[in-house]
Design an enzyme around this catalytic site. Structure first.
Site, short mmCIF file in Angstrom:
data_model
loop_
_atom_site.label_atom_id
_atom_site.label_comp_id
_atom_site.label_asym_id
_atom_site.label_seq_id
_atom_site.Cartn_x
_atom_site.Cartn_y
_atom_site.Cartn_z
N SER A 1 89.95 87.21 16.07
CA SER A 1 90.27 86.69 17.38
C SER A 1 91.41 85.68 17.29
CB SER A 1 89.01 86.10 18.02
OG SER A 1 89.16 86.02 19.41
N ASP B 1 86.95 96.75 22.82
CA ASP B 1 87.06 95.29 22.93
C ASP B 1 87.62 94.95 24.31
OD1 ASP B 1 87.56 92.57 22.67
OD2 ASP B 1 88.29 92.74 20.62
N HIS C 1 84.12 93.17 20.70
CA HIS C 1 84.76 92.09 19.95
C HIS C 1 83.87 91.68 18.77
CE1 HIS C 1 88.00 89.15 20.02
NE2 HIS C 1 87.15 88.15 19.90
#
EC number: 3.4.14.11
Length: 676
Positions: A224, A330, A361
């Protein structure tokens, strides 16, 4: 990353949502380390140090071995000067760098490579599925480093470095969400590791700390925001950075917040900055916060702020190899980010490898743990230690075709993939049209309904509904594989001065997939643990296991994209629309790799607001599509010939119990959003 609209008590924020943002030959599986016996380790290390070199007597090594003590490793903190004064206090900012490295190699004077994770999350929110935070001893040296990287790689002769981004935890400065401060925070550390920047033994003192223990060869990794920083640092071309492993990472921050003017979230980067800021930064960084508001207008217009945070444009500067991992579902860091980054790297000849999962995610440690640790180990050994272990000769791509079932692709997208133009046509009832190679005619009309999402549209694909226009192939006579990024061009006439558009590609037919819309985004966390490296009393290498969370579905949205119709003339600036006037715009759909099986159908749906995935416009438009000027450019393996073969004759429906390919949506498949 956390979507700004998520509640901070949401369990997603406790783990997988950060920041609240040819196969190898068969060989014996190496044992996982569940205990650590320091005396034995010391003896082994001494023997190996005496008899082994990088080119051992019996041939060059192919794998680093866990022969160094983790318990007795050197743990130290250094503050590196970034040469920036982001907080405006008249002093250059220093970022905190926590280091764990083998003591035996330090005593021998051997220089070692570095694995580095630069993160804003080490104190506010934690890392990994268990939201681990850094902990420290009374001297301020790190005791627990989140994740398994230090536990696993330090005994194998690497140093692990955890960097607090400027404005977070123990670092000076301000968080600017992917801008110069974020990137320089990490780049300065690589400069320090290579003797080009100053480090200090304390946050404010003058005693210097030099990285004489490293050869400067650095690999960055992170999920991320952390992986985003790795992308950004690689895009500077900094010397010494040899590889990056970005997981679920952003490549252009505009594309995290907007899609051609359409807002993907209900707040901007200032919210994210405020969330991870240290208490000290909150008192000093008002000017930075104001800039994040003023230069990221909610209109979705492109500004210099977004140019600074666009790493794709600088792909030509990348020197490092890239091992990219992303979930194709995602809906946090959406898949356009990896698609455009991958394409830019390919155009610039960057060595690269990719894993694509069915998850949302989620870190690969939590969806394919054993294979991930093995592959990452070999990747770092090859890129940082120079071992010829064959990882660079394996297929470029690993793709999760079904839950826990993976296939490989020598190249990605595969050779022979071509963009094929599919065209919509009118059907026997309004809003239920055809999809094929021939140019259509006529119009279809729909009215934006912000209460509905892509799953609602797909569930009613064969019904005439006011909220969408759907176009569907006949049941396929053979499999069709989509691989890469699609584009959908629409010509639409609105009834109002504002309008948002969504376009989705859907596989219509029954399947079992990872339930990416569930709270774990495709995984369930279990209570038992396995161990990946060595442990100490303060830093366990044992992590909770996971399993795939699956869902039986009747349709799968495989790619999606959005736009503000007001951005028809420019992707970077929107203008008011003239009701009754036709406008043409192209929507960029997310990259994917998906096989639509024989007997299933492929659908294109065009509609307005996609609930929970984009914000609605200020009005409620009705839009009329000109089908002759509407089309989808879809990357098909085998090109138009493959599509022609698959649609030349009607296939047999995949499941006779399915009503027009879709069961009644009494258990609607949820899309991640505010209420989950």
């Amino acid at each position: 990353m956390i979507p700004p609209h998520r509640c901070l008590t949401d369990p997603l924020l406790q783990g997988s949502w950060p920041g609240y943002l040819p196969p190898m030959p068969k060989r014996a599986r190496r044992m996982r380390l569940t205990t650590w016996r320091s005396p034995v380790t010391a003896v082994i290390a001494a023997l190996l140090a005496a008899f082994l070199t990088p080119a051992a007597a019996h041939g060059a090594p192919r794998e680093s071995a866990p022969v160094y003590s983790y318990e007795n490793a050197i743990r130290e903190s250094v503050w590196v000067d970034t040469r920036l004064d982001g907080d405006g206090d008249g002093k250059t900012d220093r970022v905190a760098v926590d280091v764990v490295r083998p003591r035996e190699l330090a005593r021998q004077g051997r220089k070692i490579p570095v694995i580095m994770d630069a993160s804003p999350y080490y104190s506010c929110c934690g890392r990994g599925n268990e939201s681990q935070k850094k902990t420290y001893d009374a001297n301020g040296d790190v005791v627990r480093m989140p994740l398994f990287y230090d536990n696993y790689f330090v005994p194998r002769g690497y140093a692990f470095v955890g960097v607090d981004l400027a404005g977070t935890n123990r670092s000076d400065g301000c968080v600017d969400v992917g801008g110069r401060s974020d990137i320089q925070s990490a780049k300065a550390v690589i400069d320090w590791l290579n003797g080009r920047a100053h480090g200090y033994t304390s946050r404010t003192g003058t005693a210097r700390a030099k990285a004489t223990w490293t050869n400067g060869r650095t690999g960055m990794i992170g999920k991320s925001w952390d992986g985003t920083v790795a992308n950004g640092v690689a895009a500077t071309g900094v010397k010494g950075l040899k590889t990056i492993v970005p997981i679920s990472a952003i490549s252009s921050w505009y594309d995290y917040y907007f899609a051609k003017g359409a807002p993907l979230y209900d707040s901007g980067p200032d919210w994210l900055s405020d969330y991870v800021d240290s208490p000290d930064a909150r008192t000093k960084c008002a000017a930075v916060q104001r800039k994040l508001v003023d230069e990221a207008p909610r209109t979705g217009d492109w500004t210099s702020l977004w140019t600074e945070r666009d790493y794709v444009k600088d792909a030509s500067k990348v020197r490092a190899s890239v091992f990219l991992v992303h979930g194709m579902q995602d809906l946090n860091v959406r898949a356009k980010n990896f698609g455009q980054w991958w394409s830019a790297l390919a155009k610039n000849g960057v060595e690269r490898k990719i894993w694509l999962s069915q998850t949302g995610h989620v870190d690969p440690f939590d969806f394919r743990r054993t294979a991930w640790v093995d592959t990452l180990h070999r990747w770092f050994d090859h890129e940082l230690l120079g071992y010829d272990n064959g990882v660079d000769r394996e297929p470029t791509a690993d793709i999760e075709r079904h839950p826990d079932q993976w296939v490989t692709s020598t190249l990605w997208p595969p050779r022979g993939t071509d963009a094929v133009t599919l065209r919509p046509g009118t059907g026997t009832q309004a809003g239920v049209g055809t999809l094929g190679l021939r140019t259509g005619s006529g119009t279809e009309t729909f009215t934006d309904d912000p209460r509905l999402s892509e799953t609602d549209w797909a569930a009613h694909i064969d019904e005439s509904t006011a909220s969408k226009a759907g176009f569907v192939t006949a049941p396929l006579a053979g499999d069709v594989r989509l691989s890469g990024s699609s584009k959908v061009t629409v010509t639409a006439t609105p009834t109002t001065s504002t309008a948002h558009l969504s376009a989705v590609l859907v596989d219509l037919g029954p399947d079992t997939i990872r339930d990416y819309a569930d709270g774990g985004e495709g995984i369930t966390t279990l209570t038992d643990r396995t161990c990946w490296g060595a442990s100490t009393a303060g830093d366990s290498a044992c992590f909770k296991n996971t399993r795939a969370t699956t869902a039986a579905v009747d349709y799968t949205v495989l790619s999606r994209g959005w736009a503000d119709l007001g951005n028809h003339a420019s992707a970077r600036k929107g203008v008011p629309l003239t009701p009754g006037k036709a406008y043409t715009i192209t929507l960029d759909l997310a990259a994917t790799d998906h096989v639509v099986p024989k007997g299933h159908r492929l659908a294109l749906i065009v509609a307005g607001t996609d609930k929970d995935l984009i914000d609605p416009p200020s009005s409620t438009p009705t839009l009329t599509l000109d089908l002759a000027r509407t089309s989808a450019r879809v990357p098909l393996v085998g090109g138009a010939a493959a599509f022609t073969r698959a649609t030349a004759q009607s296939g047999t429906a995949a499941d006779a119990t399915v009503l027009d390919g879709v069961r009644e949506p009494h258990t609607a498949h949820r899309v991640p959003g505010g209420g989950l």
